[in-house]
Motif scaffolding. Structure first.
Motif, short mmCIF file in Angstrom:
data_model
loop_
_atom_site.label_atom_id
_atom_site.label_comp_id
_atom_site.label_asym_id
_atom_site.label_seq_id
_atom_site.Cartn_x
_atom_site.Cartn_y
_atom_site.Cartn_z
N VAL A 148 -10.14 -9.38 5.34
CA VAL A 148 -10.45 -10.19 4.16
C VAL A 148 -9.18 -10.87 3.65
CG1 VAL A 148 -11.26 -10.15 1.77
CG2 VAL A 148 -12.42 -8.77 3.50
N ALA A 149 -8.09 -10.12 3.57
CA ALA A 149 -6.82 -10.70 3.11
C ALA A 149 -6.38 -11.84 4.03
CB ALA A 149 -5.75 -9.62 3.05
N ASP A 150 -6.59 -11.69 5.31
CA ASP A 150 -6.21 -12.72 6.27
C ASP A 150 -6.96 -14.02 5.99
OD1 ASP A 150 -4.88 -13.75 8.51
OD2 ASP A 150 -6.50 -13.19 9.86
N ARG A 151 -8.22 -13.92 5.63
CA ARG A 151 -9.01 -15.13 5.35
C ARG A 151 -8.55 -15.83 4.08
NH1 ARG A 151 -13.23 -11.86 7.61
NH2 ARG A 151 -13.88 -11.04 5.58
N LEU A 152 -7.81 -15.15 3.23
CA LEU A 152 -7.31 -15.76 2.00
C LEU A 152 -6.02 -16.56 2.22
CD1 LEU A 152 -7.97 -12.81 -0.48
CD2 LEU A 152 -9.34 -14.87 -0.14
N ASN A 153 -5.47 -16.51 3.43
CA ASN A 153 -4.31 -17.33 3.82
C ASN A 153 -3.10 -17.17 2.90
OD1 ASN A 153 -5.64 -18.59 6.09
ND2 ASN A 153 -6.76 -19.85 4.60
N PRO A 154 -2.64 -15.95 2.68
CA PRO A 154 -1.43 -15.79 1.86
C PRO A 154 -0.18 -16.21 2.63
CG PRO A 154 -2.05 -13.68 2.80
CD PRO A 154 -3.15 -14.65 3.18
N ASP A 155 0.86 -16.61 1.90
CA ASP A 155 2.15 -16.85 2.54
C ASP A 155 2.73 -15.55 3.08
OD1 ASP A 155 2.01 -19.52 1.93
OD2 ASP A 155 3.78 -19.56 0.63
N PHE A 156 2.56 -14.46 2.33
CA PHE A 156 3.12 -13.18 2.75
C PHE A 156 2.35 -12.03 2.12
CE2 PHE A 156 5.74 -15.02 -0.62
CZ PHE A 156 5.73 -14.03 -1.60
N VAL A 157 2.61 -10.83 2.67
CA VAL A 157 1.92 -9.62 2.26
C VAL A 157 2.94 -8.52 2.01
CG1 VAL A 157 0.19 -7.88 2.89
CG2 VAL A 157 -0.06 -10.24 3.70
N PHE A 158 2.79 -7.82 0.90
CA PHE A 158 3.56 -6.60 0.66
C PHE A 158 2.72 -5.40 1.09
CE2 PHE A 158 5.60 -9.45 -2.39
CZ PHE A 158 6.94 -9.17 -2.16
N HIS A 159 3.33 -4.52 1.89
CA HIS A 159 2.72 -3.24 2.26
C HIS A 159 3.50 -2.18 1.50
CE1 HIS A 159 0.59 -5.32 5.51
NE2 HIS A 159 1.73 -5.96 5.71
N MET A 160 2.91 -1.64 0.44
CA MET A 160 3.69 -1.00 -0.61
C MET A 160 3.86 0.50 -0.48
SD MET A 160 2.87 -3.29 -3.93
CE MET A 160 4.03 -2.28 -4.83
N GLY A 161 3.88 0.98 0.75
CA GLY A 161 4.24 2.37 0.98
C GLY A 161 3.09 3.26 1.34
N ASP A 162 3.40 4.40 1.95
CA ASP A 162 2.40 5.30 2.52
C ASP A 162 1.49 4.52 3.46
OD1 ASP A 162 3.64 7.13 0.93
OD2 ASP A 162 1.88 7.69 -0.24
N ASN A 163 2.11 3.57 4.15
CA ASN A 163 1.39 2.80 5.16
C ASN A 163 1.03 3.70 6.33
OD1 ASN A 163 2.01 0.39 3.60
ND2 ASN A 163 4.08 0.56 4.43
N ILE A 164 1.90 4.66 6.62
CA ILE A 164 1.70 5.61 7.70
C ILE A 164 1.88 7.03 7.15
CG2 ILE A 164 2.56 3.98 9.42
CD1 ILE A 164 5.14 5.78 9.46
N GLN A 165 1.68 8.00 8.02
CA GLN A 165 2.01 9.39 7.72
C GLN A 165 2.80 9.93 8.91
OE1 GLN A 165 -2.01 10.52 5.14
NE2 GLN A 165 -1.35 11.86 6.81
N THR A 166 4.10 10.10 8.75
CA THR A 166 4.91 10.55 9.88
C THR A 166 4.50 11.95 10.33
OG1 THR A 166 6.58 11.22 8.27
CG2 THR A 166 6.93 9.14 9.41
N VAL A 167 3.93 12.73 9.43
CA VAL A 167 3.34 14.01 9.79
C VAL A 167 1.93 14.00 9.24
CG1 VAL A 167 3.45 16.51 9.55
CG2 VAL A 167 5.55 15.19 9.77
N ALA A 168 0.94 14.19 10.10
CA ALA A 168 -0.44 14.03 9.68
C ALA A 168 -0.93 15.15 8.79
CB ALA A 168 -1.34 13.94 10.91
N SER A 169 -0.32 16.33 8.89
CA SER A 169 -0.88 17.47 8.19
C SER A 169 -0.13 17.89 6.94
CB SER A 169 -0.97 18.68 9.15
OG SER A 169 0.31 18.97 9.68
N SER A 170 1.19 17.76 6.91
CA SER A 170 1.94 18.20 5.73
C SER A 170 1.99 17.09 4.69
CB SER A 170 3.36 18.62 6.12
OG SER A 170 4.14 17.50 6.46
N HIS A 171 2.34 17.43 3.45
CA HIS A 171 2.25 16.49 2.34
C HIS A 171 3.56 15.70 2.20
CE1 HIS A 171 -0.56 15.75 -1.14
NE2 HIS A 171 0.42 14.89 -1.34
N GLY A 172 3.70 14.69 3.06
CA GLY A 172 4.88 13.84 2.96
C GLY A 172 6.14 14.47 3.48
#
Length: 449
Positions: free
Chosen positions: A162-186
């Motif tokens: 949906v965001a792609d269809r809005l044609n922004p100049d840029f996007v901020f990915h504001m953290g917790d994009n991934i989980q380096t460990v899937a089971s522990s809390h950060g």
């Protein structure tokens, strides 16, 4: 975590992409194939940096760019190594394209030796704008993707499309994009290859958006770079982030920043954008329920805090926006979440956040964009809007009991900002089956004073 998890993700996404490919895409080269779309980063006046991830066979071809509206392409040789279980980074290369024009849209293609575009190898970007030209950007956060929780993929991909269809100049990915460990809390990454697997997996799920707009990443508390983590583990995560999701460094823009690309600033149009690292310079453990940290002892660290004040003081941009995973202080619905940094504008006068809040008042910051709490809210404190940007994958939607918010929207979605001269419109948008561009759930109109 072994390479087979990554391979399983690749197979699933390849089926999705093949099923939705149009006729032109079907004709693209299948002999060589990129593992995910090209990632566009570091857009400057005359340059941009692409992160290209090759598959399991070494590649020799070319990277071609074309100014929108032009008749011809400019091509340069491109050689890529192979990605393998033994060398997850071997097929990934950062390519800087120089000699571009300011405020100009370009298209790019990765082509094989027979001049055929590769699947996942096409995209577009806009170079840095100046003056009062209108522009749009998107802020999304807390995808929390990892191969062990594939149900989150649908949320991120749907929001990203949906965001792609809005044609922004840029996007901020504001953290917790991934989980380096899937089971522990950060917690920290436990093996060197884990961060590379997670970032590549995130990029596979993110889809076309990463190649149709420039991207700016923000460190959260799940990326494996927290200040209380062992330095070796942090380095594993840092190296992967800087390769798979390159952000501006200390010399990308005149305003400077961190050589580790974890805090930086730039101007776009008539706005200043400042990205901060909330967790990387805290030696006190703030892990959820287990850490000894308090709500008032969060810190940016002396160097980052001084850089922030210098940046705000020297900027003459009329619009000023800050981006961070969470406030540098906590004031939530209970003690556990307060210590964890929840609360946003409720923490405006707590600990080091109080110093930052006074800076924002003094130097005219209009919006403090943050994440971490997985809901959307807008809280105005002393004329400054503290806006939490929802989530695009995280299954946990925190309530008033946990955050202290009296008003919030729990729906998964992202924030869209349109800046046009002396006005700006901020909307919270969720995907909607009946509306291709999403459904707006909240709107805020701002005017320069």
């Amino acid at each position: 975590m072994k390479f087979r998890y990554l391979t399983a993700g690749l197979c699933g996404l390849s089926l999705i992409l093949a099923a939705t490919a149009n006729a032109a895409e079907v004709e693209m080269s299948r002999e060589a194939e990129l593992l995910c779309p090209v990632f566009v980063g570091r857009p400057a006046e005359r340059s941009v940096t692409l992160s290209v991830v090759n598959g399991e066979t070494p590649f020799t071809g070319k990277l071609c760019t074309q100014e929108e509206g032009a008749d011809s392409w400019t091509c340069r040789p491109l050689e890529l190594g192979a990605t393998s279980q033994e060398n997850l980074k071997g097929g990934t290369k950062l390519v800087q394209i120089d000699g571009l024009k300011e405020a100009t849209r370009y298209h790019f293609e990765v082509r094989d030796q027979e001049d055929r575009p590769l699947f996942n190898g096409q995209g577009t970007f806009v170079t840095q704008r100046s003056g009062s030209a209108p522009f749009r950007f998107v802020a999304m956060t807390d995808a929390h993707v990892n191969p062990l929780n594939p149900e989150r993929n649908i949320v991120l991909r749907t929001c990203a499309d949906v965001a792609d269809r809005l044609n922004p100049d840029f996007v901020f990915h504001m953290g917790d994009n991934i989980q380096t460990v899937a089971s522990s809390h950060g917690g920290p990454a436990t093996q060197e290859e884990h961060p590379s697997i997670f970032y590549l997996y995130w990029r596979q799920v993110l889809g076309k958006l990463q190649g149709d707009a420039a991207n700016f990443v923000v460190n959260g508390n799940w990326e494996g770079e927290n200040g209380w983590h062992p330095e070796q583990n942090r380095q594993w995560a840092r190296d992967a982030r800087m390769l798979f999701a390159p952000a501006p460094g200390s010399d990308t823009y005149p305003q400077g920043g961190s050589r580790n690309e974890d805090y930086y600033t730039f101007e776009w149009g008539n706005a200043l954008f400042v990205v901060l690292n909330a967790t990387g310079y805290n030696s006190i453990n703030h892990e959820h329920t287990l850490g000894t940290g308090r709500g008032d002892d969060w810190t940016l660290g002396r160097e980052q805090l001084a850089w922030l004040e210098k940046t705000l003081k020297e900027s003459r941009a009329p619009w000023k926006f800050l981006f961070i995973h969470h406030a540098v202080g906590g004031n939530a619905g209970d003690d556990v979440n307060t210590r964890y940094g929840r609360g946003g504008g409720r923490a405006a006068h707590v600990g080091e956040q109080a110093k930052i809040h006074e800076m924002m008042k003094k130097y005219g910051v209009q919006v403090f964009f943050y994440a971490h709490d997985h809901v959307f809210t807008d809280m105005e404190v002393d004329g400054i809007h503290y806006i939490c940007n929802g989530s695009v994958g995280a299954p946990w939607k925190f309530s008033t009991e946990e955050t202290g918010y009296e008003f919030y929207i729990p729906d998964s979605g992202f924030t869209v900002v349109d800046v046009n001269g002396d006005s700006a419109t901020i909307r919270y948008v969720r995907p909607d089956e009946k509306e291709a561009d999403g459904k707006t759930l909240y709107t805020l109109d701002l005017k320069l004073k």
